[in-house]
Structure formats: C-alpha cells, structure tokens
Design a protein around this motif. Structure first.
Motif, PDB file in Angstrom:
ATOM      1  N   LEU A  79     -45.176  41.382  -2.055  1.00 21.28           N
ATOM      2  CA  LEU A  79     -44.866  41.602  -2.999  1.00 21.28           C
ATOM      3  C   LEU A  79     -44.786  43.067  -2.920  1.00 21.28           C
ATOM      4  CD1 LEU A  79     -45.983  39.425  -5.555  1.00 21.28           C
ATOM      5  CD2 LEU A  79     -43.784  39.590  -5.144  1.00 21.28           C
ATOM      6  N   SER A  80     -45.995  43.793  -2.365  1.00 18.78           N
ATOM      7  CA  SER A  80     -46.273  44.849  -2.146  1.00 18.78           C
ATOM      8  C   SER A  80     -44.515  45.903  -1.295  1.00 18.78           C
ATOM      9  CB  SER A  80     -47.420  45.441  -1.918  1.00 18.78           C
ATOM     10  OG  SER A  80     -47.551  44.378  -0.482  1.00 18.78           O
ATOM     11  N   ASP A  81     -44.086  45.065  -0.590  1.00 19.55           N
ATOM     12  CA  ASP A  81     -43.368  45.460   0.348  1.00 19.55           C
ATOM     13  C   ASP A  81     -41.937  45.830   0.058  1.00 19.55           C
ATOM     14  OD1 ASP A  81     -44.433  43.115   2.849  1.00 19.55           O
ATOM     15  OD2 ASP A  81     -44.703  45.710   2.798  1.00 19.55           O
ATOM     16  N   THR A  82     -41.971  45.183  -1.738  1.00 15.34           N
ATOM     17  CA  THR A  82     -40.695  46.571  -1.890  1.00 15.34           C
ATOM     18  C   THR A  82     -40.379  47.881  -1.814  1.00 15.34           C
ATOM     19  OG1 THR A  82     -41.207  44.347  -3.943  1.00 15.34           O
ATOM     20  CG2 THR A  82     -40.000  45.982  -4.827  1.00 15.34           C
ATOM     21  N   ALA A  83     -39.256  48.561  -1.675  1.00 23.15           N
ATOM     22  CA  ALA A  83     -39.491  49.728  -1.022  1.00 23.15           C
ATOM     23  C   ALA A  83     -37.786  49.950  -1.017  1.00 23.15           C
ATOM     24  CB  ALA A  83     -40.226  50.053  -0.811  1.00 23.15           C
ATOM     25  N   VAL A  84     -37.477  51.117  -1.360  1.00 24.71           N
ATOM     26  CA  VAL A  84     -36.520  51.308  -0.402  1.00 24.71           C
ATOM     27  C   VAL A  84     -37.163  52.031   1.009  1.00 24.71           C
ATOM     28  CG1 VAL A  84     -34.419  52.964   0.311  1.00 24.71           C
ATOM     29  CG2 VAL A  84     -36.229  52.306  -2.557  1.00 24.71           C
ATOM     30  N   TYR A  85     -35.287  51.687   2.423  1.00 28.49           N
ATOM     31  CA  TYR A  85     -36.562  51.846   3.895  1.00 28.49           C
ATOM     32  C   TYR A  85     -35.023  52.187   4.640  1.00 28.49           C
ATOM     33  CZ  TYR A  85     -39.948  48.315   3.276  1.00 28.49           C
ATOM     34  OH  TYR A  85     -41.196  47.214   3.183  1.00 28.49           O
ATOM     35  N   TYR A  86     -35.702  53.340   4.996  1.00 28.32           N
ATOM     36  CA  TYR A  86     -34.353  54.505   5.201  1.00 28.32           C
ATOM     37  C   TYR A  86     -34.617  54.119   6.996  1.00 28.32           C
ATOM     38  CZ  TYR A  86     -34.560  56.688   0.868  1.00 28.32           C
ATOM     39  OH  TYR A  86     -34.133  57.006  -0.684  1.00 28.32           O
ATOM     40  N   CYS A  87     -33.485  54.549   7.486  1.00 23.00           N
ATOM     41  CA  CYS A  87     -32.735  54.426   8.997  1.00 23.00           C
ATOM     42  C   CYS A  87     -32.808  55.671   9.161  1.00 23.00           C
ATOM     43  CB  CYS A  87     -31.944  53.590   9.457  1.00 23.00           C
ATOM     44  SG  CYS A  87     -31.122  53.947  10.601  1.00 23.00           S
ATOM     45  N   LEU A  88     -33.087  56.517   9.765  1.00 19.04           N
ATOM     46  CA  LEU A  88     -32.651  58.132   9.985  1.00 19.04           C
ATOM     47  C   LEU A  88     -32.400  58.029  12.492  1.00 19.04           C
ATOM     48  CD1 LEU A  88     -35.228  58.825   8.337  1.00 19.04           C
ATOM     49  CD2 LEU A  88     -34.192  60.264   8.095  1.00 19.04           C
ATOM     50  N   VAL A  89     -31.259  58.530  11.896  1.00 19.43           N
ATOM     51  CA  VAL A  89     -30.713  59.221  13.183  1.00 19.43           C
ATOM     52  C   VAL A  89     -31.355  60.688  13.602  1.00 19.43           C
ATOM     53  CG1 VAL A  89     -29.387  58.597  15.593  1.00 19.43           C
ATOM     54  CG2 VAL A  89     -29.817  57.196  14.533  1.00 19.43           C
ATOM     55  N   GLY A  90     -31.784  61.021  14.202  1.00 17.03           N
ATOM     56  CA  GLY A  90     -32.292  62.457  14.437  1.00 17.03           C
ATOM     57  C   GLY A  90     -32.389  63.251  16.046  1.00 17.03           C
ATOM     58  N   GLY A  91     -32.294  64.088  15.819  1.00 14.59           N
ATOM     59  CA  GLY A  91     -32.482  64.272  18.166  1.00 14.59           C
ATOM     60  C   GLY A  91     -33.050  65.955  17.585  1.00 14.59           C
ATOM     61  N   ILE A 102     -33.932  44.434   8.463  1.00  9.86           N
ATOM     62  CA  ILE A 102     -32.664  45.296   8.262  1.00  9.86           C
ATOM     63  C   ILE A 102     -32.638  45.352   9.642  1.00  9.86           C
ATOM     64  CG2 ILE A 102     -32.403  47.654   6.977  1.00  9.86           C
ATOM     65  CD1 ILE A 102     -35.323  46.477   5.568  1.00  9.86           C
ATOM     66  N   THR A 103     -30.662  45.426   9.408  1.00 11.30           N
ATOM     67  CA  THR A 103     -29.908  46.354  10.496  1.00 11.30           C
ATOM     68  C   THR A 103     -29.532  47.313  10.516  1.00 11.30           C
ATOM     69  OG1 THR A 103     -29.357  44.046  11.672  1.00 11.30           O
ATOM     70  CG2 THR A 103     -28.661  46.276  12.278  1.00 11.30           C
ATOM     71  N   CYS A 104     -29.492  48.934  10.656  1.00 12.51           N
ATOM     72  CA  CYS A 104     -28.645  49.925  10.018  1.00 12.51           C
ATOM     73  C   CYS A 104     -27.908  50.223  11.903  1.00 12.51           C
ATOM     74  CB  CYS A 104     -29.959  50.592  10.889  1.00 12.51           C
ATOM     75  SG  CYS A 104     -28.944  52.636  10.448  1.00 12.51           S
ATOM     76  N   SER A 105     -26.403  50.422  11.519  1.00 11.72           N
ATOM     77  CA  SER A 105     -25.376  50.771  12.469  1.00 11.72           C
ATOM     78  C   SER A 105     -25.562  52.737  12.708  1.00 11.72           C
ATOM     79  CB  SER A 105     -24.224  50.775  11.972  1.00 11.72           C
ATOM     80  OG  SER A 105     -24.655  48.686  12.223  1.00 11.72           O
ATOM     81  N   HIS A 106     -25.219  52.578  14.032  1.00  8.22           N
ATOM     82  CA  HIS A 106     -25.751  54.629  14.414  1.00  8.22           C
ATOM     83  C   HIS A 106     -24.733  54.759  15.533  1.00  8.22           C
ATOM     84  CE1 HIS A 106     -29.486  52.656  16.236  1.00  8.22           C
ATOM     85  NE2 HIS A 106     -29.337  52.699  15.326  1.00  8.22           N
ATOM     86  N   ASN A 107     -23.424  54.165  14.855  1.00  9.28           N
ATOM     87  CA  ASN A 107     -22.351  54.167  16.258  1.00  9.28           C
ATOM     88  C   ASN A 107     -22.343  55.227  17.325  1.00  9.28           C
ATOM     89  OD1 ASN A 107     -21.484  51.109  16.575  1.00  9.28           O
ATOM     90  ND2 ASN A 107     -20.201  52.160  14.339  1.00  9.28           N
ATOM     91  N   ASN A 108     -23.121  56.920  16.834  1.00  8.80           N
ATOM     92  CA  ASN A 108     -22.481  58.281  17.194  1.00  8.80           C
ATOM     93  C   ASN A 108     -23.379  58.893  17.773  1.00  8.80           C
ATOM     94  OD1 ASN A 108     -19.225  58.092  17.234  1.00  8.80           O
ATOM     95  ND2 ASN A 108     -19.561  58.889  15.018  1.00  8.80           N
ATOM     96  N   ILE A 109     -24.371  57.828  18.018  1.00  9.90           N
ATOM     97  CA  ILE A 109     -26.136  57.880  18.750  1.00  9.90           C
ATOM     98  C   ILE A 109     -25.949  59.180  19.714  1.00  9.90           C
ATOM     99  CG2 ILE A 109     -26.232  55.704  19.321  1.00  9.90           C
ATOM    100  CD1 ILE A 109     -29.309  56.685  18.551  1.00  9.90           C
ATOM    101  N   ALA A 110     -26.810  59.895  19.667  1.00 11.16           N
ATOM    102  CA  ALA A 110     -26.182  61.279  20.877  1.00 11.16           C
ATOM    103  C   ALA A 110     -28.207  60.848  21.714  1.00 11.16           C
ATOM    104  CB  ALA A 110     -26.630  62.366  20.711  1.00 11.16           C
ATOM    105  N   THR A 111     -27.317  61.081  23.282  1.00  7.93           N
ATOM    106  CA  THR A 111     -28.594  61.080  24.114  1.00  7.93           C
ATOM    107  C   THR A 111     -29.549  61.376  23.680  1.00  7.93           C
ATOM    108  OG1 THR A 111     -26.651  61.099  25.774  1.00  7.93           O
ATOM    109  CG2 THR A 111     -29.315  61.078  26.594  1.00  7.93           C
ATOM    110  N   ASN A 112     -30.041  62.644  22.536  1.00  4.59           N
ATOM    111  CA  ASN A 112     -30.997  63.993  23.001  1.00  4.59           C
ATOM    112  C   ASN A 112     -32.218  62.241  20.981  1.00  4.59           C
ATOM    113  OD1 ASN A 112     -31.577  64.605  24.879  1.00  4.59           O
ATOM    114  ND2 ASN A 112     -30.429  66.724  23.791  1.00  4.59           N
ATOM    115  N   ASP A 113     -30.824  61.979  20.744  1.00  8.38           N
ATOM    116  CA  ASP A 113     -31.150  61.000  19.116  1.00  8.38           C
ATOM    117  C   ASP A 113     -32.770  60.019  19.225  1.00  8.38           C
ATOM    118  OD1 ASP A 113     -28.083  61.546  17.829  1.00  8.38           O
ATOM    119  OD2 ASP A 113     -29.405  62.832  18.102  1.00  8.38           O
ATOM    120  N   TYR A 114     -33.379  59.748  18.529  1.00 13.39           N
ATOM    121  CA  TYR A 114     -34.574  58.823  18.295  1.00 13.39           C
ATOM    122  C   TYR A 114     -34.240  58.005  17.365  1.00 13.39           C
ATOM    123  CZ  TYR A 114     -36.110  63.101  16.614  1.00 13.39           C
ATOM    124  OH  TYR A 114     -36.819  64.473  15.670  1.00 13.39           O
ATOM    125  N   ILE A 115     -34.637  57.450  16.791  1.00 19.34           N
ATOM    126  CA  ILE A 115     -34.106  56.211  15.450  1.00 19.34           C
ATOM    127  C   ILE A 115     -36.107  56.059  15.156  1.00 19.34           C
ATOM    128  CG2 ILE A 115     -33.485  53.803  14.917  1.00 19.34           C
ATOM    129  CD1 ILE A 115     -32.372  53.994  17.480  1.00 19.34           C
TER     130      ILE A 115
END
Lengths: 119, 114
Positions: free
Chosen positions: B80-92, B20-33
C-alpha cells in the motif's frame, strides 16, 4: 544526513502581494534547483544554480519572479507581485554538483516544498 | 531534450509486481533514464537510473532495450505504501555550461489496493 530544508511550508497571500521562499540545501551540494509544481502536474524547473551562479533560468518568469543564492549556499525565491496562477507547490532541490561528464548523473534531493495559495 | 510518454494511471494489488513502461523515442546518445517517486505533500525521490540494459537496486529494477526508445520500471511485490506518482525522466549532460537538465512529465499515478 539532514535533507533539504524549506520554509515556510504553507503560505496564503492575496494577488498582487509579494512572497519569498527560503531553501537550505544539503551541506556540500553545489547545485540548487527551484521547481514549480501545479496541482496534477509534474515539477517544472524555474531556475538552476551552480554555486552562486545561474546556469539555467529559461523558464523563470523574470517580470515577477527572482531568485538568488548568496555565498553559494542558501537560496531565496521571490514573487512580486503574485498572480492567481502562481498558486502551486514550490520545490527546492540540490545535488552534488556538475556531473563528471556525458552519461553521468548526480541525483537530485528534494525538500518538502512550500504550498502557495494566491487568493 | 527527449519527451517521455507514460500511462496516466495504473491500479494494482498488494503483493503483485508492477511494471510501468515509458516511451522516449527521441532519446539522445548522451541521455540517461531516471525514475522518481512522489508521495502526496512530499518532494520527488530518486528511485533508479540507467543508461542501457538492466539496472537493479533494493527498491526496483529498470529494463532498457537495446534501442533505448523505451524503459520499464519494475516494482516487485508492491505494498500500500507504494501508492504514489512515478515520473520517468530522460535527460542529458548539457555540454554548454556543463550541467544536468531533467524535465518532468505528468507521471503515472499508481494506486495499490488491499
């Protein structure tokens, strides 16, 4: 170790009524969060506490929502009066505390949530 | 805070590898994924977190290219147990007040089929 506890698990009220949710974070966790999750959306942060002080409540609708964390442990979130659009799952999460600094992170542990239905 | 973009939904079959690919073009230097997983009627659960290059734990791998403008969560041999919602978060780390702030998007709904 015990996880984040929330009660009640389900609540049905009519619009304009009041409701309160309770959260008990993991022991020793200084940071506590309340999120609102509307069906089909990701959780939205409502308020974040560091011990018993508020560090972020920018998205809390303060005209009807209030939250407190007495003694820096348990927390309650109240809605008064409720509106139809408040129907959602209210999630409580906790983490150890302030990170060591930039590029550092403390994992958030979530409770099971309270599902609120406003009729 | 950087905004993230990820697919709304994905389908896979048992035993396959899911990326699952997540785009975060405006990621800041202090942000982690950070990636979280959410099952129905449960709160989100932390999966993995990284700052750059590759991170692997017992559940998943996280690949982050040098420019950090995207990241890929890799789930090996899904069940089958991996069926779920996956969230990508970028925060600092918020210097003012000194706390972590994360913003959840809509997530990716992964359905694993037999």
């Amino acid at each position: 170790e015990a996880g984040v506890a929330q009660s009640p698990r389900y609540k049905i009220i009519e619009k304009r009524q009041s409701v309160a949710f309770w959260c008990n974070p993991i022991s020793g966790h200084a940071t506590l969060y309340w999120y609102q999750q509307i069906l089909g959306q990701g959780p939205k942060l409502l308020i974040q506490f560091q011990n018993n002080g508020v560090v972020d409540d920018s998205q809390l609708p303060k005209d009807r929502f209030s939250a407190e964390r007495l003694k820096g442990v348990d927390s309650t979130l109240k809605i008064q009066p409720a509106k139809l659009e408040d129907s959602a799952v209210y999630l409580c999460a906790s983490s150890l505390g302030p990170p060591a600094g930039a590029s550092s992170y403390n994992e958030q542990f979530f409770g099971p949530g309270t599902r609120l239905t406003v009729l | 805070l950087a905004k993230t973009t990820q697919p709304i939904s994905m389908d896979s079959y048992e035993g396959q590898e899911v990326n699952i690919t997540c785009s975060h073009n405006n990621i800041a230097t202090n942000d982690y994924i950070t990636w979280y997983q959410q099952f129905p009627s449960q709160g989100p659960r932390f999966i993995i977190q990284g700052y750059k290059t590759k991170v692997t734990n017992e559940v998943a791998s996280l690949f982050i290219p040098a420019d950090r403008k995207s990241s890929t969560l890799s789930l090996p041999r899904v069940s089958l147990s991996d069926t779920a919602v996956y969230y990508c978060l970028v925060g600092g780390f918020m210097f003012s007040g000194g706390y972590n702030k994360l913003i959840f998007g809509a997530g990716t709904r992964l359905a694993v089929h037999p």
